[in-house]
Design an enzyme around this catalytic site. Structure first.
Site, PDB file in Angstrom:
ATOM      1  N   GLU A 141       0.822  -1.212   0.000  1.00 27.21           N
ATOM      2  CA  GLU A 141       0.000   0.000   0.000  1.00 27.21           C
ATOM      3  C   GLU A 141       0.858   1.265   0.000  1.00 27.21           C
ATOM      4  OE1 GLU A 141      -2.710  -0.673   3.337  1.00 27.21           O
ATOM      5  OE2 GLU A 141      -4.034  -1.794   2.020  1.00 27.21           O
ATOM      6  N   ASP A 188      -8.160  -8.940   4.740  1.00 28.96           N
ATOM      7  CA  ASP A 188      -7.924  -7.737   5.542  1.00 28.96           C
ATOM      8  C   ASP A 188      -8.961  -7.563   6.650  1.00 28.96           C
ATOM      9  OD1 ASP A 188      -6.987  -5.377   6.470  1.00 28.96           O
ATOM     10  OD2 ASP A 188      -7.456  -4.184   4.699  1.00 28.96           O
ATOM     11  N   GLU A 242     -12.703  -1.263  12.093  1.00 23.46           N
ATOM     12  CA  GLU A 242     -12.703  -0.724  10.735  1.00 23.46           C
ATOM     13  C   GLU A 242     -13.776  -1.361   9.859  1.00 23.46           C
ATOM     14  OE1 GLU A 242      -8.971  -1.242   8.690  1.00 23.46           O
ATOM     15  OE2 GLU A 242      -9.712  -0.332   6.849  1.00 23.46           O
TER      16      GLU A 242
HETATM   17  C1  GCV Z   1      -2.533   0.967   8.287  1.00 23.67           C
HETATM   18  C2  GCV Z   1      -6.079  -1.858   5.653  1.00 23.67           C
HETATM   19  C3  GCV Z   1      -6.499  -0.543   6.226  1.00 23.67           C
HETATM   20  C4  GCV Z   1      -5.357   0.442   6.218  1.00 23.67           C
HETATM   21  C5  GCV Z   1      -4.180  -0.179   6.987  1.00 23.67           C
HETATM   22  C6  GCV Z   1      -3.811  -1.490   6.315  1.00 23.67           C
HETATM   23  C7  GCV Z   1      -2.696  -2.201   7.042  1.00 23.67           C
HETATM   24  O1  GCV Z   1      -5.846  -1.760   4.283  1.00 23.67           O
HETATM   25  O2  GCV Z   1      -7.599  -0.038   5.503  1.00 23.67           O
HETATM   26  O3  GCV Z   1      -5.781   1.623   6.837  1.00 23.67           O
HETATM   27  O4  GCV Z   1      -3.090   0.684   7.019  1.00 23.67           O
HETATM   28  O5  GCV Z   1      -4.933  -2.336   6.308  1.00 23.67           O
HETATM   29  O6  GCV Z   1      -3.006  -3.081   7.824  1.00 23.67           O
HETATM   30  O7  GCV Z   1      -1.541  -1.889   6.833  1.00 23.67           O
END
Ligand code: GCV
Length: 567
Positions: free
Chosen positions: A158, A232, A260
């Site tokens: 990411e 995730d 989340e």
């Molecule tokens: C910290 C998901 C979340 C992101 C997070 C990522 C991760 O994609 O939406 O906010 O980033 O996981 O665990 O690194």
């Protein structure tokens, strides 16, 4: 004492099953919290090191009371500034506050820090100047914080920098940092949450493909931190295929405590049953009984290091976690780190007694409400193995129709694959074959639509709309049934909470009541939006016995939440 048990003959011996029991804060230096729904970060960096907020001490005491013994202060989407001298002085003060409570500090290390704050031209882990830079940085940190725990790293995922930017492996990157902290007994926790837009392979498979070949190549002070499932932190995921597949590497569990994908700040969802479901899953890596819990506690493969990490749900909200019931998840996470064999039921009971009331009638009823809450949320959000169909960016609410995002695997349509024939992701041998990453027993159970536990049906299979499910209903009717059951159960939660008014102080009762009203509206929204959208493919009616959606699909598609929290 708060649970009113007899303490006259105390004879308790209890030692933790896991050595590292960590919270991972996704807190940014500007005090926003990624995926945080409980206000801003507790860490008031601007006033540190001079000002010690009393809440730092309360935080340490609360954590110590449930056995948490380490905290990663900063977001895995890391900012190198925390490694500069002025910030390390602030970190030192927090370490001094936490030390008497047995809590060690860890920091996230931005892989490109040698360039960003060190003035180097590269962050290549094989470059000697880079290695020296990290060694000097470790020396500086340990001179201030002699018991510093080590670094947590998200690399090449990411948008984060990492060793692959220099054509090096995750092991090359982790080992370079491990060498820097080794003289001080520090460790490196390297995350396995990696996937790349350029990689056309099912996202489910990418971490396994990257990491299994590296088994045995990490230094002995490196742990690999693996999310509970391969996508995730969804409301329900089968266990991550990496558990059991890297016997030479200590794997650390990563759970998400912040909600989340499980209702964010507005939903009463008790997560212990979700954690337990994963911990008790049998990987079969060493034959029957090789549960995920046994993989992470290191006994199967004689690892010296073991542990669990939970992404924190704590902020500066007056009650720490926002939703009054969100505290139960912090509590349950800590209790399970200490002893993963505790039941969700027993933990809920402890928490209710110390938080609300010891009245047995209250405890029985409130416990039922908590125990059913996760399954209810799965029903109205992601029944039958659906996943990743939430809104873009903020991840709030349903948006299964999204298909235009630049990265294919960020689009909900990538995951549900609904079409006129059916719905679901074929991960069997005729599809992406992610199932091949599991040991034969779970694989065999899941690869056959007739033997698979239907909670994972659409996770692994693309199933025709007319497929007859175990209930005797067609897939479409079963989907409708579960979405409606979920919303009906939230209605039941509202009624139960109203009945409990007699046992709970007026203020907290009212808070939870208002939040349950919001949760009900959100559940109806999830149900209607998803069914109306999937109906465009199934072309089947929502059975007439159900109250029909009162809004159109276009209405649901038009909803926007530009300032949703945590984004
Ligand atoms: C910290 C998901 C979340 C992101 C997070 C990522 C991760 O994609 O939406 O906010 O980033 O996981 O665990 O690194």
């Amino acid at each position: 004492m708060q649970t009113e048990q007899n303490i006259s003959n105390l004879n308790i011996v209890s030692s933790p099953k896991l050595k590292l029991r960590l919270l991972n804060h996704w807190d940014n230096l500007n005090r926003t919290v990624e995926r945080g729904y409980a206000g801003f970060s507790l860490w008031d960096w601007h006033k540190l090191p001079g000002y010690i907020d009393k809440r730092y001490i309360d935080y340490a005491r609360a954590n110590a009371s449930i056995g948490i013994n380490g905290t990663v202060l900063t977001n895995v989407n890391a900012n190198a500034t925390v490694l500069t001298a002025p910030y390390l002085l602030k970190v030192k003060v927090l370490a001094d506050v936490f030390r008497p409570y047995g809590i060690k500090i860890f920091l996230t290390a931005r892989f490109s820090a040698p360039i960003e704050i060190g003035g180097l031209k590269t962050a290549d882990p094989k470059d000697e100047t880079v290695q020296i830079w990290w060694k000097e940085k470790a020396k500086e940190i340990y001179s201030l914080i002699p018991d510093f725990g080590g670094f947590l790293v998200k690399a090449n995922s990411e948008g984060q920098p990492g060793p692959q930017d220099y054509k090096r492996t995750h092991a090359d990157g982790a080992n370079m940092l491990a060498d820097a902290v080794a003289p001080y007994k520090g460790i490196v926790i390297w995350r396995a949450f990696v996937y790349a837009a350029e990689n056309p392979v099912d996202r489910h498979k990418q971490a396994y493909d990257d990491f299994v070949p590296l088994d045995g190549k990490f230094r002995n002070n490196v742990m690999v931190q693996v999310k509970n499932g391969a996508i995730d932190f969804m409301p329900r995921e089968p266990f991550h295929p990496l558990f059991g597949a890297m016997p030479k590497t200590p794997l650390m569990m990563e759970f998400q405590v912040t909600q989340e994908y499980t209702g964010q700040g507005t939903s009463l969802v008790y997560l212990a049953p979700m954690y337990k479901e994963v911990l008790e899953s049998d990987t079969y890596c060493n034959g029957k009984g090789s549960t995920v819990a046994k993989v992470i506690d290191g006994k199967l493969d004689n690892h010296a290091l073991n542990g669990m990490a939970g992404v924190s749900n704590i902020g500066n909200d007056v009650n720490w976690c926002g939703h009054p019931f969100a505290q139960a998840n912090w509590y349950a996470y800590g209790r399970l780190c200490w002893d993963y064999s505790l039941s969700s039921d027993a933990i809920a009971e402890e928490w209710l007694r110390i938080t609300f009331s010891n009245n047995n009638g209250f405890v029985r009823t409130a416990k039922n409400l908590m125990m059913q809450s996760r399954e209810t949320m799965v029903d109205y959000m992601n029944p039958l193995g659906l996943h990743h169909i939430m809104g873009t960016g903020h991840h709030y609410g349903p948006a299964p129709w999204v298909s235009e995002l630049s990265r294919p695997e960020w689009n909900p349509v990538y995951y549900h694959k609904a079409d006129s024939a059916g719905i679901g992701f074929n991960r069997t041998a005729t599809g992406s074959n992610a199932l091949s990453q599991y040991f034969p027993e779970p694989r065999k159970q899941w690869e056959d639509v007739t033997t698979i536990n239907e909670k994972y049906l659409l996770w692994f299979h693309h199933v025709p709309w007319n497929h007859i499910t175990k209930s005797g209903r067609t897939l479409w009717d079963e989907l409708c049934y579960r979405y409606y059951r979920g919303t009906e159960n939230v209605e039941q939660m509202q009624k139960t909470w109203n009945y409990l008014k007699q046992f709970v102080d007026a203020e907290r009762h009212h808070q939870v009541k208002q939040l349950l009203d919001i949760q009900y509206d959100e559940a109806v929204w999830w149900r209607n939006a998803c069914l109306l959208y999937f109906q465009t493919f199934s072309k089947k009616p929502i059975p007439a016995t159900y109250k029909q959606p009162d809004k159109t699909l276009d209405y649901y598609k038009s909803l926007k939440f530009p300032f949703a929290p945590g984004n």
